[in-house]
Design a protein around this motif. Structure first.
Motif, mmCIF file in Angstrom:
data_model
loop_
_atom_site.group_PDB
_atom_site.id
_atom_site.type_symbol
_atom_site.label_atom_id
_atom_site.label_comp_id
_atom_site.label_asym_id
_atom_site.label_seq_id
_atom_site.Cartn_x
_atom_site.Cartn_y
_atom_site.Cartn_z
ATOM 1 N N THR A 149 -7.618 -11.977 -12.779
ATOM 2 C CA THR A 149 -8.715 -11.799 -11.839
ATOM 3 C C THR A 149 -9.905 -11.185 -12.571
ATOM 4 O O THR A 149 -9.725 -10.376 -13.485
ATOM 5 C CB THR A 149 -8.271 -10.854 -10.693
ATOM 6 O OG1 THR A 149 -7.215 -11.466 -9.959
ATOM 7 C CG2 THR A 149 -9.415 -10.543 -9.742
ATOM 8 N N TYR A 202 -5.248 -2.538 -4.952
ATOM 9 C CA TYR A 202 -4.830 -3.699 -4.163
ATOM 10 C C TYR A 202 -4.558 -4.893 -5.075
ATOM 11 O O TYR A 202 -3.546 -5.594 -4.912
ATOM 12 C CB TYR A 202 -5.892 -4.050 -3.128
ATOM 13 C CG TYR A 202 -5.454 -5.166 -2.201
ATOM 14 C CD1 TYR A 202 -4.583 -4.902 -1.145
ATOM 15 C CD2 TYR A 202 -5.885 -6.474 -2.391
ATOM 16 C CE1 TYR A 202 -4.164 -5.919 -0.302
ATOM 17 C CE2 TYR A 202 -5.474 -7.498 -1.564
ATOM 18 C CZ TYR A 202 -4.610 -7.213 -0.515
ATOM 19 O OH TYR A 202 -4.188 -8.224 0.304
ATOM 20 N N ILE A 203 -5.434 -5.127 -6.041
ATOM 21 C CA ILE A 203 -5.220 -6.255 -6.955
ATOM 22 C C ILE A 203 -3.957 -6.049 -7.781
ATOM 23 O O ILE A 203 -3.164 -6.983 -7.975
ATOM 24 C CB ILE A 203 -6.456 -6.452 -7.858
ATOM 25 C CG1 ILE A 203 -7.636 -6.953 -7.019
ATOM 26 C CG2 ILE A 203 -6.158 -7.457 -8.979
ATOM 27 C CD1 ILE A 203 -8.947 -7.017 -7.779
ATOM 28 N N SER A 205 -1.280 -4.349 -6.942
ATOM 29 C CA SER A 205 -0.103 -4.545 -6.094
ATOM 30 C C SER A 205 0.164 -6.026 -5.847
ATOM 31 O O SER A 205 1.317 -6.474 -5.855
ATOM 32 C CB SER A 205 -0.262 -3.789 -4.771
ATOM 33 O OG SER A 205 -1.296 -4.344 -3.979
ATOM 34 N N LYS A 206 -0.885 -6.809 -5.650
ATOM 35 C CA LYS A 206 -0.715 -8.250 -5.447
ATOM 36 C C LYS A 206 -0.213 -8.933 -6.720
ATOM 37 O O LYS A 206 0.673 -9.797 -6.677
ATOM 38 C CB LYS A 206 -2.041 -8.873 -5.008
ATOM 39 C CG LYS A 206 -2.526 -8.441 -3.633
ATOM 40 C CD LYS A 206 -1.757 -9.124 -2.516
ATOM 41 C CE LYS A 206 -2.174 -10.571 -2.350
ATOM 42 N NZ LYS A 206 -1.487 -11.219 -1.196
ATOM 43 N N MET A 207 -0.758 -8.549 -7.856
ATOM 44 C CA MET A 207 -0.327 -9.150 -9.119
ATOM 45 C C MET A 207 1.120 -8.791 -9.435
ATOM 46 O O MET A 207 1.892 -9.633 -9.916
ATOM 47 C CB MET A 207 -1.254 -8.720 -10.259
ATOM 48 C CG MET A 207 -2.634 -9.345 -10.200
ATOM 49 S SD MET A 207 -3.705 -8.873 -11.594
ATOM 50 C CE MET A 207 -2.998 -9.872 -12.904
ATOM 51 N N LYS A 208 1.502 -7.533 -9.178
ATOM 52 C CA LYS A 208 2.891 -7.136 -9.400
ATOM 53 C C LYS A 208 3.840 -8.003 -8.583
ATOM 54 O O LYS A 208 4.856 -8.496 -9.102
ATOM 55 C CB LYS A 208 3.091 -5.663 -9.025
ATOM 56 C CG LYS A 208 2.681 -4.671 -10.091
ATOM 57 C CD LYS A 208 3.148 -3.277 -9.723
ATOM 58 C CE LYS A 208 2.915 -2.304 -10.855
ATOM 59 N NZ LYS A 208 3.515 -0.975 -10.597
ATOM 60 N N LYS A 209 3.507 -8.200 -7.308
ATOM 61 C CA LYS A 209 4.375 -9.002 -6.443
ATOM 62 C C LYS A 209 4.481 -10.439 -6.957
ATOM 63 O O LYS A 209 5.577 -11.009 -7.026
ATOM 64 C CB LYS A 209 3.862 -8.991 -5.010
ATOM 65 C CG LYS A 209 4.762 -9.768 -4.036
ATOM 66 C CD LYS A 209 4.246 -9.706 -2.619
ATOM 67 C CE LYS A 209 5.228 -10.367 -1.653
ATOM 68 N NZ LYS A 209 5.580 -11.754 -2.033
ATOM 69 N N GLU A 210 3.347 -11.036 -7.324
ATOM 70 C CA GLU A 210 3.366 -12.420 -7.796
ATOM 71 C C GLU A 210 4.174 -12.551 -9.088
ATOM 72 O O GLU A 210 4.915 -13.529 -9.264
ATOM 73 C CB GLU A 210 1.939 -12.924 -8.002
ATOM 74 C CG GLU A 210 1.181 -13.128 -6.704
ATOM 75 C CD GLU A 210 -0.254 -13.613 -6.923
ATOM 76 O OE1 GLU A 210 -0.550 -14.124 -8.018
ATOM 77 O OE2 GLU A 210 -1.078 -13.458 -5.992
#
Length: 259
Positions: A149, A202-203, A205-210
């Motif tokens: 990102t 937030y970014i 946390s989203k990247m970790k999940k993906e």
């Protein structure tokens, strides 16, 4: 000794390595109007000020996201160091497998950071570089660069607020004690700094999940860049700050390509 240059939109960071030790580090403003001689005189003066002999430099490597400055820098290296520099780009060995749709679009600095992170930390990672733009990069344990990102940097956000809102002043980027502020400067500082911390977390946390959905272990979050310390004061997810990550990556890539 080897000379490494990380050319960003705002600054050029130069480092001198003796073996694997960083023995000097400087920061110059990026200015595409400067000539090779102007840069050459400035860089040689920095060497002499630090009691280093420019003739001891055996190799040079450059990573750049500013194409229109490269003519001056390459000719400066050729004229003042009598060395043809390695330029990080297509054809340079990195050990990283780039999974971008078009690998040529990935900024050289992002690849250099990925190389350093893989060699040093040897695990899956999210790499954040707080520069003119803030970049988030996802790297697997086996060295696949998945992508990431790109956001406006925190300084760009602050300057845009000053330039576009007639009554708002230019402010210093520091973290105020609270978010319910009682003056305009503190209110702007709270909005920019705490808002940016929220965006970063937030970014991440989203990247970790993906990444974990792809089967990776929980990634290490490594940050670099001038404002990493400011954001790290409140971030929930940043694991460590490595201020010389890009310079380390340049040294590693030089070693892979020096022959």
């Amino acid at each position: 000794m080897i000379l490494v240059l990380d050319v960003g939109n705002t600054n050029i960071v130069l480092g001198v390595y003796k073996d694997k030790e960083l023995i000097a580090c400087w920061r110059l403003s990026t200015d595409s109007e400067r000539t090779a001689d102007e840069y050459g005189i400035q860089v040689v003066d920095l060497f002499l000020h630090n009691k280093l002999d420019p003739s001891d430099v055996e190799g040079v490597i450059i990573s750049s996201v500013v194409p229109n400055i490269m003519y001056s820098l390459e000719h400066m290296i050729l004229k003042y160091f009598e060395i043809r520099p390695i330029i990080v780009g297509p054809g340079v060995k990195t050990g990283i497998n780039i999974k971008y749709d078009n690998p040529k679009e990935v900024g050289a600095d992002r690849i250099v950071n990925a190389v350093a992170t893989r060699e040093i930390y040897k695990r899956s990672a999210i790499i954040i570089d707080f520069g003119t733009a803030t970049t988030f990069c996802a790297l697997t344990e086996k060295g696949d660069y998945l992508g990431g990102t790109i956001c406006p940097g925190i300084k760009i956000s602050s300057e845009a607020l000053f330039e576009r809102a007639a009554k708002l002043p230019r402010i210093e980027l520091i973290k105020p004690a609270c978010v319910i502020c009682k003056n305009t400067v503190a209110s702007m500082q709270a909005g920019i700094v705490y808002g940016y911390i929220g965006q970063v977390d937030y970014i991440i946390s989203k990247m970790k999940k993906e990444m974990m959905d792809l089967g990776e272990n929980e990634p290490l979050v490594v940050a670099t860049g001038g404002l990493a310390k400011l954001i790290n004061q409140e971030s929930k997810f940043m694991d460590l700050i490595d201020p010389t990550l890009t310079l380390k990556g340049l040294r590693i890539i030089y070693e892979k390509n020096k022959e």
